[in-house]
Design a protein around this motif. Structure first.
Motif, short mmCIF file in Angstrom:
data_model
loop_
_atom_site.label_atom_id
_atom_site.label_comp_id
_atom_site.label_asym_id
_atom_site.label_seq_id
_atom_site.Cartn_x
_atom_site.Cartn_y
_atom_site.Cartn_z
N THR A 128 18.28 29.43 -18.82
CA THR A 128 17.74 30.05 -20.02
C THR A 128 18.70 31.15 -20.45
OG1 THR A 128 15.52 29.64 -19.20
CG2 THR A 128 15.75 31.19 -21.03
N LEU A 129 19.41 30.93 -21.53
CA LEU A 129 20.41 31.89 -21.99
C LEU A 129 19.80 32.78 -23.06
CD1 LEU A 129 23.30 29.33 -22.17
CD2 LEU A 129 22.97 31.06 -20.42
N VAL A 130 19.83 34.08 -22.82
CA VAL A 130 19.13 35.01 -23.70
C VAL A 130 20.07 36.11 -24.20
CG1 VAL A 130 16.87 34.60 -22.70
CG2 VAL A 130 18.36 36.32 -21.69
N PHE A 131 21.31 35.76 -24.45
CA PHE A 131 22.25 36.78 -24.86
C PHE A 131 23.17 36.25 -25.94
CE2 PHE A 131 24.22 34.38 -21.55
CZ PHE A 131 25.55 34.30 -21.87
N SER A 132 23.86 37.15 -26.63
CA SER A 132 24.83 36.79 -27.65
C SER A 132 26.18 36.60 -27.00
CB SER A 132 24.92 37.90 -28.70
OG SER A 132 25.98 37.64 -29.60
N VAL A 133 26.66 35.35 -27.00
CA VAL A 133 27.92 35.05 -26.34
C VAL A 133 29.08 35.81 -26.98
CG1 VAL A 133 29.53 33.21 -25.75
CG2 VAL A 133 27.08 32.79 -25.69
N SER A 134 29.01 36.01 -28.26
CA SER A 134 30.11 36.68 -28.95
C SER A 134 30.33 38.09 -28.44
CB SER A 134 29.84 36.72 -30.46
OG SER A 134 28.65 37.44 -30.73
N ALA A 135 29.31 38.66 -27.81
CA ALA A 135 29.44 40.03 -27.31
C ALA A 135 30.08 40.08 -25.93
CB ALA A 135 28.07 40.70 -27.24
N GLU A 136 30.24 38.91 -25.28
CA GLU A 136 30.79 38.87 -23.94
C GLU A 136 32.22 38.33 -23.97
OE1 GLU A 136 29.15 40.19 -21.54
OE2 GLU A 136 27.36 40.49 -22.77
N ALA A 137 33.15 39.17 -23.57
CA ALA A 137 34.55 38.76 -23.52
C ALA A 137 35.01 38.70 -22.07
CB ALA A 137 35.40 39.76 -24.29
N GLY A 138 36.22 38.18 -21.85
CA GLY A 138 36.78 38.15 -20.50
C GLY A 138 36.68 36.78 -19.87
N PRO A 139 36.94 36.70 -18.55
CA PRO A 139 36.95 35.42 -17.84
C PRO A 139 35.62 34.69 -17.95
CG PRO A 139 37.83 37.19 -16.47
CD PRO A 139 37.22 37.84 -17.67
N ARG A 140 35.70 33.35 -17.94
CA ARG A 140 34.49 32.54 -18.04
C ARG A 140 34.14 31.86 -16.72
NH1 ARG A 140 35.61 29.64 -23.95
NH2 ARG A 140 35.16 31.51 -25.21
N ASP A 141 34.67 32.36 -15.63
CA ASP A 141 34.35 31.76 -14.34
C ASP A 141 33.16 32.47 -13.70
OD1 ASP A 141 36.16 33.89 -14.27
OD2 ASP A 141 36.75 33.43 -12.22
N PHE A 142 32.49 31.74 -12.79
CA PHE A 142 31.26 32.20 -12.15
C PHE A 142 31.42 32.26 -10.64
CE2 PHE A 142 29.36 31.11 -16.14
CZ PHE A 142 28.09 31.70 -16.18
N VAL A 143 30.71 33.19 -10.03
CA VAL A 143 30.41 33.15 -8.61
C VAL A 143 28.89 33.12 -8.50
CG1 VAL A 143 30.30 34.49 -6.48
CG2 VAL A 143 32.47 34.25 -7.68
N ILE A 144 28.37 32.16 -7.75
CA ILE A 144 26.93 32.04 -7.54
C ILE A 144 26.65 32.34 -6.08
CG2 ILE A 144 24.93 30.50 -7.60
CD1 ILE A 144 26.29 29.00 -9.87
N SER A 145 25.88 33.38 -5.84
CA SER A 145 25.63 33.82 -4.46
C SER A 145 24.14 33.99 -4.23
CB SER A 145 26.36 35.14 -4.19
OG SER A 145 26.12 35.57 -2.86
N ARG B 281 27.04 21.60 -18.90
CA ARG B 281 25.86 21.82 -19.74
C ARG B 281 25.91 23.20 -20.40
NH1 ARG B 281 20.40 19.49 -16.81
NH2 ARG B 281 21.04 17.32 -16.65
N VAL B 282 26.30 24.19 -19.62
CA VAL B 282 26.37 25.55 -20.17
C VAL B 282 27.42 25.61 -21.28
CG1 VAL B 282 26.95 27.95 -19.64
CG2 VAL B 282 25.56 26.62 -18.05
N GLU B 283 28.57 24.98 -21.06
CA GLU B 283 29.62 24.96 -22.09
C GLU B 283 29.10 24.35 -23.39
OE1 GLU B 283 33.28 24.33 -18.88
OE2 GLU B 283 32.41 22.64 -19.98
N LYS B 284 28.37 23.25 -23.25
CA LYS B 284 27.84 22.58 -24.43
C LYS B 284 26.82 23.45 -25.15
CE LYS B 284 25.70 18.22 -25.89
NZ LYS B 284 25.18 16.89 -25.41
N THR B 285 25.94 24.10 -24.35
CA THR B 285 24.91 24.96 -24.93
C THR B 285 25.51 26.14 -25.68
OG1 THR B 285 23.35 24.39 -23.17
CG2 THR B 285 22.91 26.40 -24.40
N LEU B 286 26.56 26.72 -25.12
CA LEU B 286 27.15 27.92 -25.70
C LEU B 286 28.26 27.62 -26.71
CD1 LEU B 286 27.43 30.18 -22.53
CD2 LEU B 286 25.59 30.05 -24.20
N GLY B 287 28.64 26.34 -26.83
CA GLY B 287 29.71 26.00 -27.75
C GLY B 287 31.08 26.37 -27.23
N TRP B 288 31.22 26.51 -25.91
CA TRP B 288 32.52 26.82 -25.31
C TRP B 288 33.31 25.52 -25.12
CZ3 TRP B 288 31.04 30.71 -20.82
CH2 TRP B 288 30.67 31.92 -21.41
N PRO B 289 34.65 25.60 -25.05
CA PRO B 289 35.46 24.40 -24.83
C PRO B 289 35.09 23.71 -23.52
CG PRO B 289 36.83 26.24 -25.52
CD PRO B 289 35.47 26.81 -25.25
#
Length: 228
Positions: free
Chosen positions: A13-30, A51-59
């Motif tokens: 469930t994504l509840v934020f404005s992607v345009s406001a988040e800059a920087g690396p797009r990699d994740f650590v899940i812990s 799925r996340v890329e598609k939802t957010l419109g990222w490459p």
């Protein structure tokens, strides 16, 4: 009971404005007890990230990341990899949100209801019937390393984890089914597992031997954070 190895488990469930988040797009899940090992989790996460890329419109293929079941290793990898985002346990967020400059940007819910509540199970015959009766006995769980969170939230402050006669003795396992099997075999006195695991008890050959003696309050979704 392989609840953690299907991409269908995840609902982001994504509840934020992607345009406001800059920087690396990699994740650590812990977080403990969800996707097996780092290697086992890799193909699951690859599907999730697409799925996340598609939802957010990222490459396509712009997100990379890895899962670490051990909190200490997860924190170490955050410092080494310097990812843009992380999915962390509630305790990790509470303890490291300031030092790691974590900002909650989304919530990660599991579609099978995992994390909604946790339950302590014991044997019906001869097993402890309350948390108080677990003093000096063994509690097995993938979550057991997050001591403060387990004590205060999952056990409601009713008993502490330690080595003295008045405390629970912690037994870490990587998967919830291992905890249940230990109770069944008499190698642990109780298991701490979540809602989906309890819902599958009837499918276990020994499921009828176990009972729930404690249920936690409902937990919020896991925080998805930006770092730095």
């Amino acid at each position: 009971m392989s609840l953690r190895l299907s991409v269908g488990v995840f609902l982001v469930t994504l509840v934020f404005s992607v345009s406001a988040e800059a920087g690396p797009r990699d994740f650590v899940i812990s977080m403990s007890g969800f996707l097996g090992t780092t290697d086992q989790a890799a193909p699951v996460l690859a599907k999730l990230f697409r799925r996340v890329e598609k939802t957010l419109g990222w490459p396509a293929n712009s997100i990379e990341g890895a899962y670490y079941p051990d909190a200490e290793e997860g924190l170490k990898q955050m410092k080494l990899r310097d990812p843009g985002f992380a999915v962390v346990s509630h305790q990790m967020y509470s303890e490291h949100r300031k030092s790691m400059k974590m900002k909650v940007i989304a919530a990660m819910e599991l579609s099978d209801g995992a994390l909604a509540r946790y339950h302590v199970l014991t044997k019906k015959e001869g097993g402890p019937s309350s948390l108080g009766e677990l003093a000096g006995r063994v509690l097995s769980s993938p979550q057991i390393k997050e001591t403060a969170f387990v004590e205060k939230v999952l056990l409601g402050g009713a008993i502490k984890i330690g080595t003295d006669a008045k405390s629970l003795r912690a037994d870490f396992v990587r998967q919830p089914l291992q905890a249940l099997r230990k109770v069944h075999r008499g190698k642990a006195d109780a298991a701490l597992v979540d809602d989906p695991v309890v819902s599958q008890l009837s499918k276990l050959s020994f499921g009828e031997e176990l009972r729930v003696i404690h249920t936690s309050s409902q937990l919020p979704p896991l925080p998805v954070v930006s770092l730095g």
